[in-house]
Each structure stands twice: as structure tokens, then as C-alpha cells.
Design a protein around this motif. Structure first.
Motif, PDB file in Angstrom:
ATOM      1  N   LYS A  73       0.833  -1.196   0.000  1.00 23.31           N
ATOM      2  CA  LYS A  73       0.000   0.000   0.000  1.00 23.31           C
ATOM      3  C   LYS A  73       0.873   1.252   0.000  1.00 23.31           C
ATOM      4  CE  LYS A  73      -4.002  -2.177   1.872  1.00 23.31           C
ATOM      5  NZ  LYS A  73      -4.182  -3.013   0.751  1.00 23.31           N
ATOM      6  N   ILE A  77       7.431   4.642  -6.375  1.00 22.24           N
ATOM      7  CA  ILE A  77       7.268   4.436  -7.808  1.00 22.24           C
ATOM      8  C   ILE A  77       8.598   4.352  -8.546  1.00 22.24           C
ATOM      9  CG2 ILE A  77       4.977   5.449  -7.890  1.00 22.24           C
ATOM     10  CD1 ILE A  77       6.331   8.011  -8.971  1.00 22.24           C
ATOM     11  N   GLU A  94       7.975   0.865 -10.323  1.00 24.75           N
ATOM     12  CA  GLU A  94       6.793   0.122  -9.923  1.00 24.75           C
ATOM     13  C   GLU A  94       6.244  -0.688 -11.098  1.00 24.75           C
ATOM     14  OE1 GLU A  94       3.476   2.685  -9.015  1.00 24.75           O
ATOM     15  OE2 GLU A  94       3.912   3.959 -10.720  1.00 24.75           O
ATOM     16  N   THR A  95       5.488  -1.730 -10.781  1.00 23.95           N
ATOM     17  CA  THR A  95       4.807  -2.511 -11.811  1.00 23.95           C
ATOM     18  C   THR A  95       3.396  -2.839 -11.327  1.00 23.95           C
ATOM     19  OG1 THR A  95       5.673  -4.587 -10.909  1.00 23.95           O
ATOM     20  CG2 THR A  95       6.905  -3.585 -12.733  1.00 23.95           C
ATOM     21  N   GLY A  96       2.533  -3.117 -12.278  1.00 25.74           N
ATOM     22  CA  GLY A  96       1.172  -3.541 -11.965  1.00 25.74           C
ATOM     23  C   GLY A  96       0.298  -2.425 -11.438  1.00 25.74           C
ATOM     24  N   HIS A  97      -0.904  -2.810 -11.006  1.00 29.80           N
ATOM     25  CA  HIS A  97      -1.839  -1.864 -10.418  1.00 29.80           C
ATOM     26  C   HIS A  97      -2.812  -2.618  -9.510  1.00 29.80           C
ATOM     27  CE1 HIS A  97      -3.865  -3.334 -14.015  1.00 29.80           C
ATOM     28  NE2 HIS A  97      -5.006  -3.021 -13.434  1.00 29.80           N
ATOM     29  N   ASP A  98      -3.520  -1.864  -8.694  1.00 26.36           N
ATOM     30  CA  ASP A  98      -4.454  -2.418  -7.714  1.00 26.36           C
ATOM     31  C   ASP A  98      -3.782  -3.489  -6.859  1.00 26.36           C
ATOM     32  OD1 ASP A  98      -6.487  -0.712  -8.593  1.00 26.36           O
ATOM     33  OD2 ASP A  98      -7.149  -2.138 -10.124  1.00 26.36           O
ATOM     34  N   TRP A 101      -0.138  -4.478  -7.703  1.00 27.92           N
ATOM     35  CA  TRP A 101       0.889  -3.445  -7.701  1.00 27.92           C
ATOM     36  C   TRP A 101       2.085  -3.884  -6.879  1.00 27.92           C
ATOM     37  CZ3 TRP A 101       2.910  -0.256  -3.729  1.00 27.92           C
ATOM     38  CH2 TRP A 101       3.734   0.779  -4.183  1.00 27.92           C
ATOM     39  N   SER A 102       3.293  -3.609  -7.395  1.00 29.88           N
ATOM     40  CA  SER A 102       4.527  -3.892  -6.689  1.00 29.88           C
ATOM     41  C   SER A 102       5.393  -2.635  -6.695  1.00 29.88           C
ATOM     42  CB  SER A 102       5.289  -5.042  -7.364  1.00 29.88           C
ATOM     43  OG  SER A 102       6.481  -5.318  -6.677  1.00 29.88           O
ATOM     44  N   PRO A 103       5.863  -2.205  -5.522  1.00 21.68           N
ATOM     45  CA  PRO A 103       6.681  -0.990  -5.471  1.00 21.68           C
ATOM     46  C   PRO A 103       8.043  -1.181  -6.131  1.00 21.68           C
ATOM     47  CG  PRO A 103       6.618  -2.040  -3.315  1.00 21.68           C
ATOM     48  CD  PRO A 103       5.702  -2.817  -4.205  1.00 21.68           C
ATOM     49  N   ASN A 107      11.190  -4.577  -6.943  1.00 18.20           N
ATOM     50  CA  ASN A 107      11.398  -5.041  -8.322  1.00 18.20           C
ATOM     51  C   ASN A 107      12.874  -5.050  -8.660  1.00 18.20           C
ATOM     52  OD1 ASN A 107       8.653  -5.289  -8.768  1.00 18.20           O
ATOM     53  ND2 ASN A 107       8.467  -3.180  -9.451  1.00 18.20           N
TER      54      ASN A 107
END
Length: 108
Positions: A73, A77, A94-98, A101-103, A107
Motif C-alpha cells: 500500500k 514508484i 513500480e509494476t502492476g496496479h491495484d 501493484w509492486s513498489p 522489483n
């Protein structure tokens, strides 16, 4: 840094109830602990250690700064470390969403 220092960013992001300021202070207080650990173990800070510090301090939105287990949460980014001698920039984003999502800090 994840801090904006210009007046517009401070007015519209850092102080508007997002918790960015308090969360940043908590994470930045980790700096001396991390560097003390490196010093105690006589570890020179190379690219690997610099990237590790950057990843640890990235906002994952969790109270456990050493854990990249989802869900997240946070608001990290972009995580960046720069090797001045090699003139090389290391960046994660960052990747993905909702829920996926991964900070950036989690990554590679």
C-alpha cells in the motif's frame, strides 16, 4: 528521495493526509542503522550495498521495511542509486496496479 521540496509539492502532497512525511521520517531514520551495520562488519559500500539501502528505504507501505511480500500500500514508484565513479545509474520502477501493484523497491 521520495520528498518533493518545492512549495507546490509540499502543499499538495506531503501535508495533505497521505502520511508521506511521517512515513519518510521513519524510513530515513534507518540510514544510521544500516550504515552502522556496514561499518561494524567492515563492509565497504559498493553498488550492491547502495542498491540495497535504496531498496530498504523505498516505501512499501508496510511497517516491515525488509519485506516485499504483497499486498503493498506504499507509494514507491521509482528507486534509484547512482555510482559516481562508474557513472552508472541503477533504477527500479513500480509494476502492476491495484492488488497486483509492486513498489519499485521490490522489483529488480
Amino acid at each position: 528521495t521520495n520528498h518533493g521540496y518545492d512549495p507546490y509539492t509540499i502543499e499538495h502532497y506531503m501535508w495533505n493526509g497521505t502520511g508521506a512525511y511521517d512515513n519518510s521520517i521513519q524510513r530515513y531514520l534507518m540510514f544510521p542503522e544500516i550504515f552502522d551495520d556496514y561499518e561494524a562488519s567492515k563492509t565497504l559500500i559498493s553498488v550492491k550495498e547502495a542498491v540495497n539501502v535504496t531498496a530498504l528505504l523505498g516505501d512499501k507501505g508496510d511497517s516491515q521495511m525488509y519485506d516485499c511480500t504483497p499486498p503493498h500500500k506504499g507509494a514507491n514508484i521509482l528507486s534509484v542509486a547512482f555510482d559516481l565513479h562508474a557513472r552508472t545509474l541503477y533504477a527500479a520502477w513500480e509494476t502492476g496496479h491495484d492488488d497486483a501493484w509492486s513498489p519499485a523497491a521490490c522489483n529488480t
